[in-house]
Design a protein around this motif. Structure first.
Motif, short mmCIF file in Angstrom:
data_model
loop_
_atom_site.label_atom_id
_atom_site.label_comp_id
_atom_site.label_asym_id
_atom_site.label_seq_id
_atom_site.Cartn_x
_atom_site.Cartn_y
_atom_site.Cartn_z
N SER A 4 0.83 -1.20 0.00
CA SER A 4 0.00 0.00 0.00
C SER A 4 0.87 1.25 0.00
O SER A 4 2.04 1.20 0.35
CB SER A 4 -0.93 0.02 1.22
N VAL A 5 0.26 2.36 -0.38
CA VAL A 5 0.90 3.68 -0.34
C VAL A 5 0.00 4.59 0.47
O VAL A 5 -1.19 4.75 0.14
CB VAL A 5 1.12 4.25 -1.76
N PHE A 14 4.93 10.79 1.60
CA PHE A 14 4.14 9.58 1.40
C PHE A 14 4.95 8.39 1.89
O PHE A 14 6.17 8.44 1.98
CB PHE A 14 3.72 9.41 -0.07
N SER A 15 4.24 7.33 2.21
CA SER A 15 4.86 6.13 2.76
C SER A 15 4.51 4.94 1.88
O SER A 15 3.36 4.78 1.48
CB SER A 15 4.34 5.90 4.18
N ILE A 16 5.50 4.11 1.59
CA ILE A 16 5.28 2.90 0.81
C ILE A 16 5.48 1.71 1.74
O ILE A 16 6.55 1.53 2.30
CB ILE A 16 6.26 2.81 -0.38
N LYS A 17 4.42 0.92 1.90
CA LYS A 17 4.48 -0.27 2.75
C LYS A 17 4.68 -1.48 1.85
O LYS A 17 3.90 -1.71 0.92
CB LYS A 17 3.19 -0.42 3.56
N ILE A 68 9.49 5.95 3.97
CA ILE A 68 8.87 7.27 3.87
C ILE A 68 9.69 8.13 2.91
O ILE A 68 10.92 8.18 3.02
CB ILE A 68 8.77 7.94 5.24
N PHE A 69 9.00 8.80 1.99
CA PHE A 69 9.65 9.63 0.99
C PHE A 69 8.94 10.97 0.87
O PHE A 69 7.75 11.10 1.18
CB PHE A 69 9.60 8.96 -0.39
N MET A 91 -3.97 2.82 -2.71
CA MET A 91 -3.58 4.17 -2.30
C MET A 91 -4.52 4.63 -1.19
O MET A 91 -5.75 4.55 -1.33
CB MET A 91 -3.67 5.13 -3.48
N TYR A 92 -3.95 5.11 -0.07
CA TYR A 92 -4.73 5.56 1.07
C TYR A 92 -4.33 6.95 1.50
O TYR A 92 -3.18 7.35 1.34
CB TYR A 92 -4.55 4.61 2.26
#
Length: 125
Positions: A55-56, A70-73, A81-82, A103-104
């Motif tokens: 998820s993002v 934003f965070s990419i899991k 985190i970017f 996307m959340y």
């Protein structure tokens, strides 16, 4: 030198990775995955294939006007985190590869406070 996952690059922007201390570099979106390369130290990089992204989560402030990070899991390596100079362009490119359903939008400050206080006063059964 690190070899890229992507054979075709769609977008390259300046970005920041928050893995420990802030690392400044380039974010690259391509046909095979999401990549971050540090400007100063070549050994600092993040490569995430599209299949690995679970998820993002996007932090949105001021009614959708500003997206600071934003965070990419991922499925196996945790979350990264970017931040980017052109965040909306990066997120559009990511969405085209992983789909809108992954996307959340993160909770706002007041939503977190509301959930915390309601959890304090909630009766335990």
């Amino acid at each position: 030198m690190v070899e890229s996952l992507n054979s075709k690059v769609e977008i390259v922007v300046d970005g920041t990775s928050y893995a420990g201390f802030a690392q400044y570099g380039k974010i690259m979106i391509g046909n095979a995955g999401f990549e971050f390369y540090d400007d100063k130290k070549v050994s600092n990089f993040v490569q995430i294939p599209w299949e690995e992204i679970e998820s993002v989560t996007v932090s949105v402030l001021f009614g959708g006007k500003w997206i600071p990070r934003f965070s990419i899991k991922t499925k196996s390596d945790g979350s990264f985190i970017f931040a980017a100079k052109e965040v909306k362009a990066v997120l559009r490119a990511v969405r085209s590869h992983i789909g809108k359903e992954k996307m959340y939008r993160s909770l706002s400050f007041f939503q977190v406070i509301k959930r915390g206080t309601s959890a304090l006063f909630k009766k335990k059964n």
